[in-house]
Scaffold this motif. Structure first.
Motif, PDB file in Angstrom:
ATOM      1  N   GLN A 192       0.817  -1.216   0.000  1.00 13.57           N
ATOM      2  CA  GLN A 192       0.000   0.000   0.000  1.00 13.57           C
ATOM      3  C   GLN A 192       0.849   1.264   0.000  1.00 13.57           C
ATOM      4  O   GLN A 192       1.983   1.275   0.504  1.00 13.57           O
ATOM      5  CB  GLN A 192      -0.893   0.043   1.238  1.00 13.57           C
ATOM      6  CG  GLN A 192      -2.133  -0.802   1.193  1.00 13.57           C
ATOM      7  CD  GLN A 192      -3.002  -0.537   2.412  1.00 13.57           C
ATOM      8  OE1 GLN A 192      -2.584  -0.733   3.546  1.00 13.57           O
ATOM      9  NE2 GLN A 192      -4.211  -0.095   2.171  1.00 13.57           N
ATOM     10  N   VAL A 210       1.629   4.778   5.702  1.00 13.77           N
ATOM     11  CA  VAL A 210       0.293   4.198   5.583  1.00 13.77           C
ATOM     12  C   VAL A 210      -0.473   4.221   6.901  1.00 13.77           C
ATOM     13  O   VAL A 210      -1.705   4.161   6.903  1.00 13.77           O
ATOM     14  CB  VAL A 210       0.348   2.763   5.038  1.00 13.77           C
ATOM     15  CG1 VAL A 210       0.842   2.758   3.610  1.00 13.77           C
ATOM     16  CG2 VAL A 210       1.203   1.878   5.917  1.00 13.77           C
ATOM     17  N   SER A 219      -5.763   6.042  -0.476  1.00 11.56           N
ATOM     18  CA  SER A 219      -4.780   4.958  -0.446  1.00 11.56           C
ATOM     19  C   SER A 219      -4.745   4.283  -1.811  1.00 11.56           C
ATOM     20  O   SER A 219      -5.726   4.286  -2.557  1.00 11.56           O
ATOM     21  CB  SER A 219      -5.122   3.944   0.646  1.00 11.56           C
ATOM     22  OG  SER A 219      -6.368   3.319   0.380  1.00 11.56           O
ATOM     23  N   GLU A 272      -3.303   0.574  -3.592  1.00  7.33           N
ATOM     24  CA  GLU A 272      -2.796  -0.753  -3.258  1.00  7.33           C
ATOM     25  C   GLU A 272      -2.583  -1.586  -4.519  1.00  7.33           C
ATOM     26  O   GLU A 272      -3.286  -1.440  -5.514  1.00  7.33           O
ATOM     27  CB  GLU A 272      -3.751  -1.504  -2.338  1.00  7.33           C
ATOM     28  CG  GLU A 272      -5.073  -1.877  -2.996  1.00  7.33           C
ATOM     29  CD  GLU A 272      -5.918  -2.789  -2.115  1.00  7.33           C
ATOM     30  OE1 GLU A 272      -6.058  -3.980  -2.470  1.00  7.33           O
ATOM     31  OE2 GLU A 272      -6.442  -2.302  -1.101  1.00  7.33           O
ATOM     32  N   LEU A 275      -0.071   5.631   0.733  1.00 11.80           N
ATOM     33  CA  LEU A 275      -1.090   6.549   1.229  1.00 11.80           C
ATOM     34  C   LEU A 275      -0.693   7.975   0.894  1.00 11.80           C
ATOM     35  O   LEU A 275       0.486   8.353   1.024  1.00 11.80           O
ATOM     36  CB  LEU A 275      -1.258   6.393   2.743  1.00 11.80           C
ATOM     37  CG  LEU A 275      -2.286   7.294   3.428  1.00 11.80           C
ATOM     38  CD1 LEU A 275      -3.698   7.013   2.916  1.00 11.80           C
ATOM     39  CD2 LEU A 275      -2.234   7.110   4.950  1.00 11.80           C
TER      40      LEU A 275
END
Length: 203
Positions: free
Chosen positions: A116, A132, A141, A143, A118
């Protein structure tokens, strides 16, 4: 309860090396979560792509699609379908899902290996990479997740914008536009874009 605006794509097979390299590159910022591996157990409800129910550890998570915003293009290689969802996390046995729905479907395990990123959005067009785990009020976010159902591999690239409902579209567009600038891998098409419930229905 939390509102989010999501956009994701699903593809069969192993994660392409070019996408893994792009997601791990410094061009997307300095914060990348270590890969997280887990298995989520999803409820398959026949003819219902607007409800997502899964067991994640000991918690039951329920997502209800509120709206479909249609296809949105980003750069010259992405076109995805944005969907607005409401999410509940139930730590006990009380869940906002009727018993008859729980009884009609079957459960399936989905193994995941997820990385991930962010981004905080404090002004239109200006995403800022953050860790994150950062408790930010407005952002999105991103992913890349490798998936496996009964030995069959797939992968997904997804965005989840959060914050004030009036800013959800802006947060998604800001982060998707910015991250798409460095993307040079395969084209991601609107026809391959959907939420988990619709993807699972085809498995």
């Amino acid at each position: 309860m939390r509102a989010s605006l999501e956009m994701r794509w699903f593809y069969s097979g192993a994660l392409p090396k070019s996408i893994g390299q792009w997601f791990g590159s410094e061009s997307l910022g300095g914060y990348l979560s270590p890969p997280e591996e887990r298995e989520d157990i999803y409820l398959l409800v026949p003819d219902c792509d607007y409800l997502g129910v899964k067991l994640r550890g000991k918690a039951l998570e329920v997502k209800w699609r509120q709206a479909e915003l249609g296809a949105m293009p980003f750069g010259n290689r992405w076109e995805g379908k944005a969907e607005k969802w409401l999410k509940w996390v139930c730590a006990d046995t009380v869940a906002p899902v009727p018993a008859e729905i729980l009884a009609t479907g079957k459960w399936v395990g989905v193994k995941k290996k997820r990385a991930q990123r962010l981004y905080q959005v404090s002004a239109p067009g200006s995403p800022m990479p953050v860790p994150v785990e950062a408790p930010i009020p407005q952002g999105c976010s991103v992913e890349v997740t490798q998936l496996n159902i009964n030995g069959s591999p797939s992968w997904t690239l997804g965005f989840e914008a959060f914050g004030s409902e009036s800013c959800l579209i802006e947060n998604l567009e800001t982060v998707a536009n910015w991250t798409s600038k460095s993307y040079q891998a395969q084209k991601l098409k609107a026809e391959d874009s959907c939420g988990y419930p619709r993807w699972l229905a085809g498995k």
